[in-house]
Design a protein around this motif. Structure first.
Motif, PDB file in Angstrom:
ATOM      1  N   LEU A  27     -11.815   1.798  -1.035  1.00 50.75           N
ATOM      2  CA  LEU A  27     -10.440   2.305  -1.157  1.00 50.75           C
ATOM      3  C   LEU A  27     -10.348   3.737  -0.642  1.00 50.75           C
ATOM      4  O   LEU A  27      -9.370   4.110   0.015  1.00 50.75           O
ATOM      5  CB  LEU A  27      -9.968   2.213  -2.613  1.00 50.75           C
ATOM      6  N   ARG A  55      -4.745   8.856  -6.679  1.00 45.81           N
ATOM      7  CA  ARG A  55      -4.349   7.451  -6.718  1.00 45.81           C
ATOM      8  C   ARG A  55      -5.422   6.617  -7.429  1.00 45.81           C
ATOM      9  O   ARG A  55      -5.109   5.708  -8.202  1.00 45.81           O
ATOM     10  CB  ARG A  55      -4.144   6.933  -5.291  1.00 45.81           C
ATOM     11  N   TYR A  89      -2.880  -1.544  -7.696  1.00 47.00           N
ATOM     12  CA  TYR A  89      -2.807  -2.327  -6.451  1.00 47.00           C
ATOM     13  C   TYR A  89      -1.508  -3.094  -6.352  1.00 47.00           C
ATOM     14  O   TYR A  89      -1.382  -3.985  -5.561  1.00 47.00           O
ATOM     15  CB  TYR A  89      -3.933  -3.365  -6.338  1.00 47.00           C
ATOM     16  N   ASP A  90      -0.622  -2.924  -7.226  1.00 50.50           N
ATOM     17  CA  ASP A  90       0.681  -3.567  -7.316  1.00 50.50           C
ATOM     18  C   ASP A  90       0.971  -3.731  -8.793  1.00 50.50           C
ATOM     19  O   ASP A  90       1.855  -3.115  -9.316  1.00 50.50           O
ATOM     20  CB  ASP A  90       0.723  -4.943  -6.631  1.00 50.50           C
ATOM     21  N   ILE A 123     -10.335   3.742   3.112  1.00 50.31           N
ATOM     22  CA  ILE A 123      -9.078   3.390   3.767  1.00 50.31           C
ATOM     23  C   ILE A 123      -7.948   4.332   3.370  1.00 50.31           C
ATOM     24  O   ILE A 123      -6.786   4.061   3.641  1.00 50.31           O
ATOM     25  CB  ILE A 123      -8.676   1.917   3.523  1.00 50.31           C
ATOM     26  N   GLY A 124      -8.300   5.468   2.763  1.00 50.61           N
ATOM     27  CA  GLY A 124      -7.325   6.537   2.617  1.00 50.61           C
ATOM     28  C   GLY A 124      -6.744   6.761   1.237  1.00 50.61           C
ATOM     29  O   GLY A 124      -5.824   7.552   1.088  1.00 50.61           O
ATOM     30  N   TRP A 125      -7.291   6.068   0.225  1.00 51.43           N
ATOM     31  CA  TRP A 125      -6.774   6.330  -1.118  1.00 51.43           C
ATOM     32  C   TRP A 125      -7.198   7.713  -1.567  1.00 51.43           C
ATOM     33  O   TRP A 125      -8.358   8.085  -1.429  1.00 51.43           O
ATOM     34  CB  TRP A 125      -7.297   5.282  -2.105  1.00 51.43           C
ATOM     35  N   MET A 147       8.015   1.479  -8.024  1.00 53.36           N
ATOM     36  CA  MET A 147       7.483   0.744  -6.887  1.00 53.36           C
ATOM     37  C   MET A 147       6.213   1.394  -6.409  1.00 53.36           C
ATOM     38  O   MET A 147       6.129   2.607  -6.282  1.00 53.36           O
ATOM     39  CB  MET A 147       8.511   0.762  -5.735  1.00 53.36           C
ATOM     40  N   VAL A 148       5.248   0.594  -6.155  1.00 60.11           N
ATOM     41  CA  VAL A 148       4.002   1.134  -5.652  1.00 60.11           C
ATOM     42  C   VAL A 148       4.237   1.648  -4.249  1.00 60.11           C
ATOM     43  O   VAL A 148       4.897   1.003  -3.448  1.00 60.11           O
ATOM     44  CB  VAL A 148       2.923   0.040  -5.617  1.00 60.11           C
ATOM     45  N   GLY A 149       3.684   2.794  -4.008  1.00 62.33           N
ATOM     46  CA  GLY A 149       3.672   3.285  -2.643  1.00 62.33           C
ATOM     47  C   GLY A 149       4.912   4.056  -2.259  1.00 62.33           C
ATOM     48  O   GLY A 149       4.968   4.590  -1.172  1.00 62.33           O
ATOM     49  N   THR A 150       5.908   4.102  -3.135  1.00 64.13           N
ATOM     50  CA  THR A 150       7.056   4.909  -2.763  1.00 64.13           C
ATOM     51  C   THR A 150       6.759   6.338  -3.150  1.00 64.13           C
ATOM     52  O   THR A 150       6.370   6.628  -4.267  1.00 64.13           O
ATOM     53  CB  THR A 150       8.324   4.438  -3.492  1.00 64.13           C
ATOM     54  N   SER A 151       6.957   7.233  -2.173  1.00 66.20           N
ATOM     55  CA  SER A 151       6.571   8.603  -2.432  1.00 66.20           C
ATOM     56  C   SER A 151       7.517   9.243  -3.430  1.00 66.20           C
ATOM     57  O   SER A 151       7.193  10.246  -4.025  1.00 66.20           O
ATOM     58  CB  SER A 151       6.601   9.387  -1.127  1.00 66.20           C
ATOM     59  N   PRO A 154      -3.132  -8.769 -12.019  1.00 64.28           N
ATOM     60  CA  PRO A 154      -4.124  -9.522 -11.237  1.00 64.28           C
ATOM     61  C   PRO A 154      -5.506  -8.894 -11.319  1.00 64.28           C
ATOM     62  O   PRO A 154      -6.511  -9.591 -11.419  1.00 64.28           O
ATOM     63  CB  PRO A 154      -3.578  -9.475  -9.807  1.00 64.28           C
ATOM     64  N   GLU A 155      -5.527  -7.550 -11.288  1.00 63.46           N
ATOM     65  CA  GLU A 155      -6.806  -6.865 -11.337  1.00 63.46           C
ATOM     66  C   GLU A 155      -7.517  -7.151 -12.669  1.00 63.46           C
ATOM     67  O   GLU A 155      -8.692  -7.504 -12.700  1.00 63.46           O
ATOM     68  CB  GLU A 155      -6.582  -5.364 -11.146  1.00 63.46           C
TER      69      GLU A 155
END
Lengths: 494, 223
Positions: free
Chosen positions: A369, A378, A15-16, A372-374, A1-5, A20-21
């Protein structure tokens, strides 16, 4: 999962998801993937054809030397000493030889001799070889050629015609002429109790039975199926070898359908020694080593124990395979290797350059990116993930193209001809003139249809290259992206 | 609360040194709406980068709450940007290959939010800026005002304490400008944000509680 630490390594999800990218950058994705696909397809095809060529070489060798033979031992013939007979084979006939009828004398004589150009040595050497460390099996053979000379000539009791007399009659042409036939075939004497090593081990029985330990001393013969067809012989019939009738008990072909067997006829070695007058002599010893790592040691030890002999390993024998097969082998291993390396390098370079130019074009994106904190990590994972997907797309396409290419090679199945230079050789099937003045080392050309096998390791190699290419491009592109300072990245577009 | 003390920022540009900020001292209390005006090249953007933890001053200190932004490393500054600070840019800076919802989700990626929560929060943020029916649209399929709304949703989805807007209406027509300013002002009131707007536009600046003028790297209050 994206974003799970808990699983940050899975954040290459771009980005998921990369989909799509990458879908938004179809052109770049397509170019990188196609470059990668062509390179990987080429690697697969070259690799597969190379192993096909190696397989063909192994088949040629197996048909001549047998399966499982690591080392062969034979003796290089010495130059004939003074007074020794070095001339061609001779057939001497006395005045009383032959049978005369109707003014024609028919003569026939058969000789069973060691192959021209080969030298025999004491069978006790087999025991010496067997005592060498790491020798698991050894078998001796005696290579012979059976040559039959038969002919018809006019009655020699009639003197030359006197002047005015009628010309002589008789002889095969009825006018005093002569006619001669020479028929020869190769005979290999081998130990009927031990067929695990040596030429017979590579053969497939097609009719009757093979030789067994009970055949020692018996006048039985196993024929090469191709020779039997040429000479119109079958199991149950007899074949005369050195004037002795042998019962044909079996027919064999080479395990490789493409190659001929080592000799035309196979008989028990003791019988061969007796008929050829070579009691206690052998011409070749086939040796199997305990493992491939022992081969060098076994070779050295045999050479030390039997200094007069020539000891050759399978690898040295492989280099004796000649003909277009050897050319194909060189082509596959040299040109093919370099070509695939160059194309692979070019594909990697294209992937890297496109990734870098993509990063440069996306300066604003990565700057945003970062703003906004990337983190750098990442962003590197992001770029690497995209490249990896491109590489995998290319890899999958490359494997598909490569498999189609291999299919085409197998459908076309180009024929390569090969010859193995060896002392144990099948002479051309008997016929007039054969057997006379044969060169010392005869080439038996063998036509082999090239097949390109597909192996799991080739597919894995291709997949590995795709991943490697993707990661390489992604790592370099990601490193570039991570070096962007957010303030400068944003300022550059103000 | 921002506390800037004697902040100086110098750049090397074409072999000469440019002083973008020259000993700026400034306090911005929590929850204030501040407009920064000034001519091009006067130091507006540089000041915003100092406030946004995008860059460190050459000299002086920048504090946000308890954090001394001028002393922190890149990683810590990134963490602060990810959690505390929302950005809105003049050019919107959306990622062209991602949908509106995916663009908003990028702001949550560094925060360790699960994918499903991310999608929910992004959808809610887009609904709060009036784009609840545009989740799957690509930026190119949206008008300028709608794109800026997506950017505002991206800036606010993480519930920052500070929102920094660099010419947020610079690329928009007058009607859309007012819509966006209404939206920003409404969100500022509702969420108790500190809102700093850099603008050329006097009409925009007139909405602020406090107006600052920056010229030649020096800040002064506009009465």
């Amino acid at each position: 999962m994206v974003g799970t630490s808990s699983a940050p390594e899975l954040e290459i999800h771009v980005y998921d998801l990369p989909a799509p990218e990458l879908a938004g950058r179809r052109k770049q994705t397509a170019i990188v993937a196609i470059g990668m696909a062509l390179a990987i397809a080429l690697v697969i095809i070259v690799n597969s054809v190379s192993s096909g060529v190696r397989l063909a070489q192994a088949n040629v060798l197996a048909s001549v030397y047998g399966v499982g033979t690591d080392i062969t031992v034979n003796q290089t013939p010495a130059a004939p000493g003074e007074g020794e007979d070095a001339g061609p084979q001779r057939f001497d006939f006395d005045a009383a030889d032959g049978t005369t009828a109707d003014g024609t004398t028919s003569v026939s004589r058969t000789r069973l001799e060691a192959n021209r150009g080969t030298s025999t040595f004491a069978a006790t050497d087999l025991a010496t070889v067997g005592e060498v460390d790491n020798v698991t099996a050894a078998a001796a053979t005696l290579s012979l050629t059976n040559t039959t000379f038969d002919g018809a000539l006019p009655d020699r009791t009639i003197g030359p015609p006197a002047a005015g007399e009628a010309p002589p009659e008789g002889g095969p042409d009825g006018a005093g002429g002569s006619s001669f036939n020479v028929d020869s075939f190769t005979v290999l004497g081998l130990d009927p109790a031990d067929t695990a090593v040596g030429p017979l081990s590579a053969m497939t029985l097609t009719d009757g039975r093979t030789l067994g330990s009970a055949d020692a001393g018996a006048n039985v013969v196993v024929l090469d199926a191709a020779y039997a067809t040429t000479a119109t012989l079958a199991v149950g019939e007899t074949l005369a070898i050195a004037g002795t009738d042998f019962a044909i008990v079996g027919l064999v072909t080479s395990a490789s359908a493409d190659a001929a067997t080592a000799a035309n006829a196979y008989i028990p070695i003791d019988v061969a020694q007796a008929l050829s007058g070579l009691a206690g002599q052998v011409s070749d010893i086939y040796v199997q080593a305990a493992s491939s790592t022992d081969i060098a040691q076994v070779q050295a030890d045999i050479e030390a124990a039997l200094p007069d002999t020539t000891v050759k390993t399978q690898a040295e024998l492989a280099s004796s395979v000649s003909g277009s097969l050897a050319t194909a082998s060189d082509l596959a291993s040299n040109l093919g290797l370099w070509l695939s390396l160059i194309v692979l390098g070019a594909a990697f370079l294209i992937a890297i350059l496109f990734t870098i130019s993509g990063v440069t074009r996306r300066t604003r994106e990565f700057g945003t990116l970062k703003a906004i904190g990337w983190s750098n990590g990442r962003i590197v994972r992001q770029v690497a993930g995209e490249s990896l997907v491109q590489g995998l797309l290319g890899g999958a396409a490359g494997i598909a193209i490569g498999l189609v290419g291999i299919l085409l090679v197998n459908l076309v199945a180009p024929t390569l001809s090969a010859g193995a230079t060896a002392s144990a050789q099948a002479a051309s099937p008997g016929g007039p003139g054969a057997g006379f003045g044969q060169a010392a080392q005869v080439q038996a050309p063998v036509d082999i249809a090239l097949t390109a096998p597909v192996t799991v390791s080739v597919i894995l190699l291709a997949a590995g290259l795709a991943v490697l290419g993707g990661l390489l491009a992604g790592a370099i592109g990601g490193w570039r992206a991570s070096r962007l300072r957010p303030a400068e990245a944003l300022r550059s577009l103000a | 609360m921002y506390e800037l003390t004697n902040v100086t920022k110098k750049y090397q540009q074409g072999g000469r040194t440019v002083t973008a900020l020259d000993g700026v001292s400034l306090t911005i209390p929590d929850g204030q709406l501040v407009a920064i005006q000034g001519p091009t090249g006067g130091g507006k953007s540089t000041l915003l980068q100092m406030l946004g933890a995008l860059d460190r001053p050459t000299d002086g200190t920048v504090e946000l709450g308890l954090a001394n932004l001028s002393r922190l490393g890149d990683r810590k500054l990134g963490d602060i940007r990810a959690k505390e600070i929302g950005f809105v840019f003049q050019g919107f800076n959306l990622i062209p290959t991602l949908s509106a919802q995916e663009n908003v989700e990028t702001a949550l990626a560094p925060l360790g939010v699960t994918a499903s929560e991310r999608r929910e929060r992004a959808a809610a943020a887009l609904a709060s800026v009036g784009l609840g029916d545009r989740l799957t649209h690509l930026p190119a399929e949206l008008s300028g005002g709608q794109q800026q709304r997506v950017a505002i949703a991206r800036a606010l989805v993480k519930n920052p304490t500070v929102l920094l807007a660099d010419e947020p209406t610079g690329n928009l027509d007058e009607d859309t400008r007012d819509e966006i300013m209404d939206l920003l002002e409404g969100l500022w009131r509702a969420q108790g944000l500190t809102l700093v707007v850099v603008t050329h536009d006097t009409a925009v600046a007139a909405r602020a509680q406090r107006r600052l003028q920056i010229r030649d790297g020096v800040v002064r209050e506009v009465a």
